[in-house]
Each structure stands twice: as structure tokens, then as C-alpha cells.
Design a protein around this motif. Structure first.
Motif, PDB file in Angstrom:
ATOM      1  N   TYR A 139       6.029 -13.998  -2.868  1.00 50.61           N
ATOM      2  CA  TYR A 139       6.409 -14.780  -1.889  1.00 50.61           C
ATOM      3  C   TYR A 139       5.394 -14.286  -0.645  1.00 50.61           C
ATOM      4  O   TYR A 139       4.744 -12.848  -0.758  1.00 50.61           O
ATOM      5  N   HIS A 140       5.306 -15.152   0.387  1.00 47.13           N
ATOM      6  CA  HIS A 140       4.362 -14.680   1.561  1.00 47.13           C
ATOM      7  C   HIS A 140       5.152 -13.803   2.064  1.00 47.13           C
ATOM      8  O   HIS A 140       6.411 -13.536   2.194  1.00 47.13           O
ATOM      9  N   PHE A 141       4.295 -12.761   2.586  1.00 48.35           N
ATOM     10  CA  PHE A 141       5.041 -11.403   3.076  1.00 48.35           C
ATOM     11  C   PHE A 141       6.094 -11.647   4.317  1.00 48.35           C
ATOM     12  O   PHE A 141       7.139 -10.998   4.183  1.00 48.35           O
ATOM     13  N   ASP A 201      -3.284  -8.272   8.133  1.00 46.41           N
ATOM     14  CA  ASP A 201      -3.018  -7.216   9.229  1.00 46.41           C
ATOM     15  C   ASP A 201      -2.776  -6.137   8.879  1.00 46.41           C
ATOM     16  O   ASP A 201      -1.924  -5.830   7.840  1.00 46.41           O
ATOM     17  N   VAL A 202      -3.238  -5.209   9.397  1.00 45.99           N
ATOM     18  CA  VAL A 202      -3.076  -3.674   8.952  1.00 45.99           C
ATOM     19  C   VAL A 202      -1.577  -3.233   8.976  1.00 45.99           C
ATOM     20  O   VAL A 202      -0.993  -2.628   7.971  1.00 45.99           O
ATOM     21  N   ALA A 203      -1.063  -3.688  10.021  1.00 41.82           N
ATOM     22  CA  ALA A 203       0.621  -3.376  10.177  1.00 41.82           C
ATOM     23  C   ALA A 203       1.308  -3.882   9.122  1.00 41.82           C
ATOM     24  O   ALA A 203       2.299  -3.293   8.454  1.00 41.82           O
ATOM     25  N   ASP A 204       1.149  -5.220   8.913  1.00 35.82           N
ATOM     26  CA  ASP A 204       1.801  -5.818   7.454  1.00 35.82           C
ATOM     27  C   ASP A 204       1.242  -5.113   6.344  1.00 35.82           C
ATOM     28  O   ASP A 204       2.562  -4.891   5.405  1.00 35.82           O
ATOM     29  N   MET A 205       0.155  -4.813   6.070  1.00 35.10           N
ATOM     30  CA  MET A 205      -0.189  -4.123   4.974  1.00 35.10           C
ATOM     31  C   MET A 205       0.712  -2.553   4.744  1.00 35.10           C
ATOM     32  O   MET A 205       1.123  -2.404   3.683  1.00 35.10           O
ATOM     33  N   LYS A 206       0.499  -2.165   6.063  1.00 35.26           N
ATOM     34  CA  LYS A 206       1.429  -0.713   5.808  1.00 35.26           C
ATOM     35  C   LYS A 206       2.915  -0.945   5.541  1.00 35.26           C
ATOM     36  O   LYS A 206       3.266  -0.074   4.829  1.00 35.26           O
ATOM     37  N   THR A 227      -6.617   0.975   4.741  1.00 35.59           N
ATOM     38  CA  THR A 227      -5.207   1.414   4.913  1.00 35.59           C
ATOM     39  C   THR A 227      -4.556   2.276   3.983  1.00 35.59           C
ATOM     40  O   THR A 227      -3.886   3.240   4.536  1.00 35.59           O
ATOM     41  N   ILE A 228      -4.913   1.934   2.608  1.00 32.50           N
ATOM     42  CA  ILE A 228      -4.133   2.999   1.565  1.00 32.50           C
ATOM     43  C   ILE A 228      -4.691   4.291   1.887  1.00 32.50           C
ATOM     44  O   ILE A 228      -4.131   5.237   1.834  1.00 32.50           O
ATOM     45  N   GLU A 229      -6.165   4.615   2.040  1.00 33.36           N
ATOM     46  CA  GLU A 229      -6.657   5.861   2.219  1.00 33.36           C
ATOM     47  C   GLU A 229      -5.981   6.486   3.531  1.00 33.36           C
ATOM     48  O   GLU A 229      -6.237   8.028   3.316  1.00 33.36           O
ATOM     49  N   LYS A 230      -5.692   5.814   4.493  1.00 35.47           N
ATOM     50  CA  LYS A 230      -5.298   6.561   5.750  1.00 35.47           C
ATOM     51  C   LYS A 230      -3.717   6.885   5.758  1.00 35.47           C
ATOM     52  O   LYS A 230      -3.131   7.683   6.454  1.00 35.47           O
ATOM     53  N   LEU A 231      -2.991   6.408   4.816  1.00 40.01           N
ATOM     54  CA  LEU A 231      -1.671   6.713   4.679  1.00 40.01           C
ATOM     55  C   LEU A 231      -1.319   7.894   4.141  1.00 40.01           C
ATOM     56  O   LEU A 231      -1.897   8.655   3.294  1.00 40.01           O
TER      57      LEU A 231
END
Length: 70
Positions: free
Chosen positions: A9-11, A38-43, A64-68
Motif C-alpha cells: 500500500y501507499h505509506f 521523504d526522510v521522515a516517512d522512510m525512518k 537514511t538506513i546508514e544513519k539509523l
């Protein structure tokens, strides 16, 4: 029982129906969200352990994955 193996589904739908995430996990259903740019949605999706994230910004997603935190 219905042979469903994934939810795609759409996020924004998952944000409205966040209870679907736990239900999917309980029933061994993989999760994909689209189109996340969007970074916030990715997180949010990463924190919620989505199996797949469809994006037009793959480099941003990798960053974003690398910064988590691990």
C-alpha cells in the motif's frame, strides 16, 4: 488461509491503519510501502521493520538506513 503473502500500500495507508503492521507480522505477511520519498516517512517505515520500501529516491533511502542506530 487465503494465501496472502504480502501487503502493498501507499505509506499513508499504513500510517492510518498502523494496526495492520502488527497483524501482518503475526500472520507472516511481508510489508511493502510506496512511493516513499521523504526522510521522515522512510525512518518511520524502517523503525517499523518494513520488508520493502519503494522510492524514487534510492540514494536518500540508503543514506537514511546508514544513519539509523543499529
Amino acid at each position: 488461509a487465503d494465501g496472502i503473502s504480502g501487503a502493498d500500500y501507499h505509506f499513508s495507508v499504513f500510517k492510518i491503519h498502523h494496526e495492520w503492521i502488527a497483524s501482518a507480522r503475526k500472520n507472516n505477511i511481508s510489508l511493502n510501502a510506496w512511493t516513499v520519498n521523504d526522510v521522515a516517512d522512510m525512518k518511520w517505515l524502517l523503525v517499523n521493520n518494513f520488508d520493502f520500501i519503494t522510492t524514487n529516491e534510492p540514494e536518500l533511502l540508503f543514506e537514511t538506513i546508514e544513519k539509523l542506530p543499529n
